[in-house]
Design a protein around this motif. Structure first.
Motif, mmCIF file in Angstrom:
data_model
loop_
_atom_site.group_PDB
_atom_site.id
_atom_site.type_symbol
_atom_site.label_atom_id
_atom_site.label_comp_id
_atom_site.label_asym_id
_atom_site.label_seq_id
_atom_site.Cartn_x
_atom_site.Cartn_y
_atom_site.Cartn_z
ATOM 1 N N ALA A 117 0.822 -1.210 0.000
ATOM 2 C CA ALA A 117 0.000 0.000 0.000
ATOM 3 C C ALA A 117 0.856 1.260 0.000
ATOM 4 O O ALA A 117 0.527 2.243 -0.678
ATOM 5 N N SER A 118 1.974 1.255 0.732
ATOM 6 C CA SER A 118 2.872 2.409 0.768
ATOM 7 C C SER A 118 4.224 1.956 1.289
ATOM 8 O O SER A 118 4.338 0.907 1.930
ATOM 9 N N ARG A 137 -0.674 -5.168 2.435
ATOM 10 C CA ARG A 137 -2.039 -5.701 2.498
ATOM 11 C C ARG A 137 -2.014 -7.115 1.939
ATOM 12 O O ARG A 137 -1.621 -7.324 0.788
ATOM 13 N N ASN A 226 -13.465 -4.559 2.378
ATOM 14 C CA ASN A 226 -12.050 -4.513 2.003
ATOM 15 C C ASN A 226 -11.149 -4.717 3.212
ATOM 16 O O ASN A 226 -10.150 -5.446 3.133
ATOM 17 N N TYR A 230 -8.676 -8.078 3.456
ATOM 18 C CA TYR A 230 -7.225 -7.904 3.419
ATOM 19 C C TYR A 230 -6.723 -7.423 4.778
ATOM 20 O O TYR A 230 -7.162 -6.386 5.281
ATOM 21 N N THR A 232 -3.822 -5.851 7.272
ATOM 22 C CA THR A 232 -2.842 -4.780 7.110
ATOM 23 C C THR A 232 -1.653 -5.050 8.032
ATOM 24 O O THR A 232 -1.828 -5.234 9.243
#
Length: 304
Positions: A117-118, A137, A226, A230, A232
Motif C-alpha cells: 500500500a505504501s 495488504r 475490504n 485484506y 494490514t
C-alpha cells in the motif's frame, strides 16, 4: 400549496406502510393467519380528487427485507465473523541487507495475492538506504503465513497484532441498506404518480436524501469488506549497527594507551605544522621588516 403539504404527509405514510407491510398482526395488510396481502393507500386532495390513487405497498421479502408473514419477526441473514486484522512488525537485519530484505517482503506479499500500500526509506552514513517502512495488504486467509515468513527475514525487535470484530456493525449496515432500498422503491413509485411540479419536487427532495444516505451506507459496507478481506501489516526494517568491542575503544592495556598517545602526538604535530606553514609568510615579512629598520638606523648613526 395544500397539495405540497399532502405530499409531505404522504411520504411518512409510505414509509410506515413499508415497515408494517409484512407483519402478521396488521389488520389492514394481512388476513387472519395466511400470507401477507397488498396494502393499498389512497390519498386525496382537499378538493376530493385522488392525488395518489391505488398506491400498492407490498410487504414480505420484496420491500420489508425478509419479514415473515406468519410471525412478523425480521429474519436477519446469518454471516460469519467479520474481523479486521492489523499488525506491526519491526525487524533488524545485518549490515548491507536492507534492500534485499525489502525486495523479499515485496515478493512474498505479491506471491500471496497481496500488494504494497505504501513504502518509505531513509539513508544512513555513506548515502545508503538503511531503514524504512512498508504497509502491506495481504488476503486474510494468508495473514498467518505472511507474518511467519516476514518474522524469519530478520531479528524481531517488536511485534504487535490486533483484531477488531465488526460483525455487529456489518449486520446493522446491511439492515439499514435494505430499509433504504425499500424506501427508495416507494419514493420512486410516488414520484411516478405525481400530478404536478410541486408534488414531484417534494417527493424528489426526499428521494435525493434517501439515495445519498443509501450510497453512504454502501460505501461503508464496501470499506469494511475490504478491511476484512485484506489484513494490514506495517513492516519496519533497519540495519543493525556494527558491534563495538571494549578492546576497540574502551581497553585499558599498555598497548592501547601507547596507541592513543601516539595518535595524539601525531595530531598535535599535524596542528603545529599546519600553523607554522600558515604563519610562515607573515613571519618572513616581519623578519625582513625588522632587518630593514636596523639597516636604516645604522646608516643614520654613521652619517651623524
Amino acid at each position: 400549496m395544500r397539495k405540497a403539504i399532502l405530499v409531505a404527509l404522504l411520504v411518512p405514510l409510505a414509509l410506515a406502510a413499508a415497515a408494517c407491510g409484512g407483519g402478521g398482526g396488521s389488520s389492514s395488510g394481512t388476513s387472519g393467519g395466511g400470507a401477507s396481502q397488498p396494502l393499498r393507500a389512497t390519498v386525496t386532495t382537499a378538493e376530493g380528487a385522488p392525488l395518489m390513487a391505488d398506491l400498492t405497498v407490498r410487504g414480505g421479502k420484496k420491500l420489508a427485507a425478509g419479514r415473515s408473514s406468519s410471525s412478523g419477526a425480521t429474519a436477519v441473514p446469518q454471516i460469519g465473523p467479520k474481523i479486521v486484522q492489523t499488525a506491526s512488525l519491526e525487524l533488524s537485519v545485518k549490515r548491507g541487507r536492507f534492500g534485499e530484505t525489502v525486495d523479499d517482503a515485496r515478493t512474498l506479499v505479491a506471491g500471496l495475492g497481496g500488494f504494497v500500500a505504501s513504502s518509505s526509506a531513509s539513508q544512513g552514513r555513506g548515502g545508503r538506504l538503511v531503514r524504512g517502512t512498508l504497509v502491506l495488504r495481504v488476503p486474510a486467509r494468508a495473514y498467518a503465513r505472511a507474518m511467519s515468513a516476514l518474522a524469519n527475514m530478520g531479528h524481531i525487535d517488536a511485534r504487535r497484532e490486533s483484531g477488531q470484530d465488526v460483525s455487529a456493525e456489518f449486520v446493522d449496515l446491511q439492515a439499514r441498506e435494505r430499509q433504504l432500498r425499500a424506501v427508495e422503491v416507494q419514493l420512486l413509485a410516488l414520484l411516478g404518480k405525481a400530478r404536478n411540479v410541486s408534488e414531484a419536487l417534494a417527493v424528489q427532495n426526499q428521494l435525493d436524501e434517501t439515495q445519498l444516505e443509501l450510497e453512504q451506507v454502501r460505501g461503508r459496507l464496501d470499506y469494511l469488506d475490504n478491511q476484512v478481506a485484506y489484513a494490514t501489516i506495517a513492516l519496519a526494517v533497519h540495519e543493525r549497527a556494527p558491534i563495538v568491542t571494549p578492546s576497540q575503544h574502551h581497553g585499558w592495556g599498555v598497548v592501547h594507551v601507547w596507541s592513543v598517545a601516539a595518535h595524539g602526538f601525531v595530531r598535535v604535530l599535524e596542528f603545529v605544522v599546519v600553523a607554522v606553514a600558515t604563519a610562515a609568510p607573515v613571519l618572513i615579512l616581519i623578519v625582513l621588516g625588522w632587518f630593514g629598520v636596523r639597516v636604516v638606523r645604522r646608516r643614520r648613526v654613521t652619517a651623524q
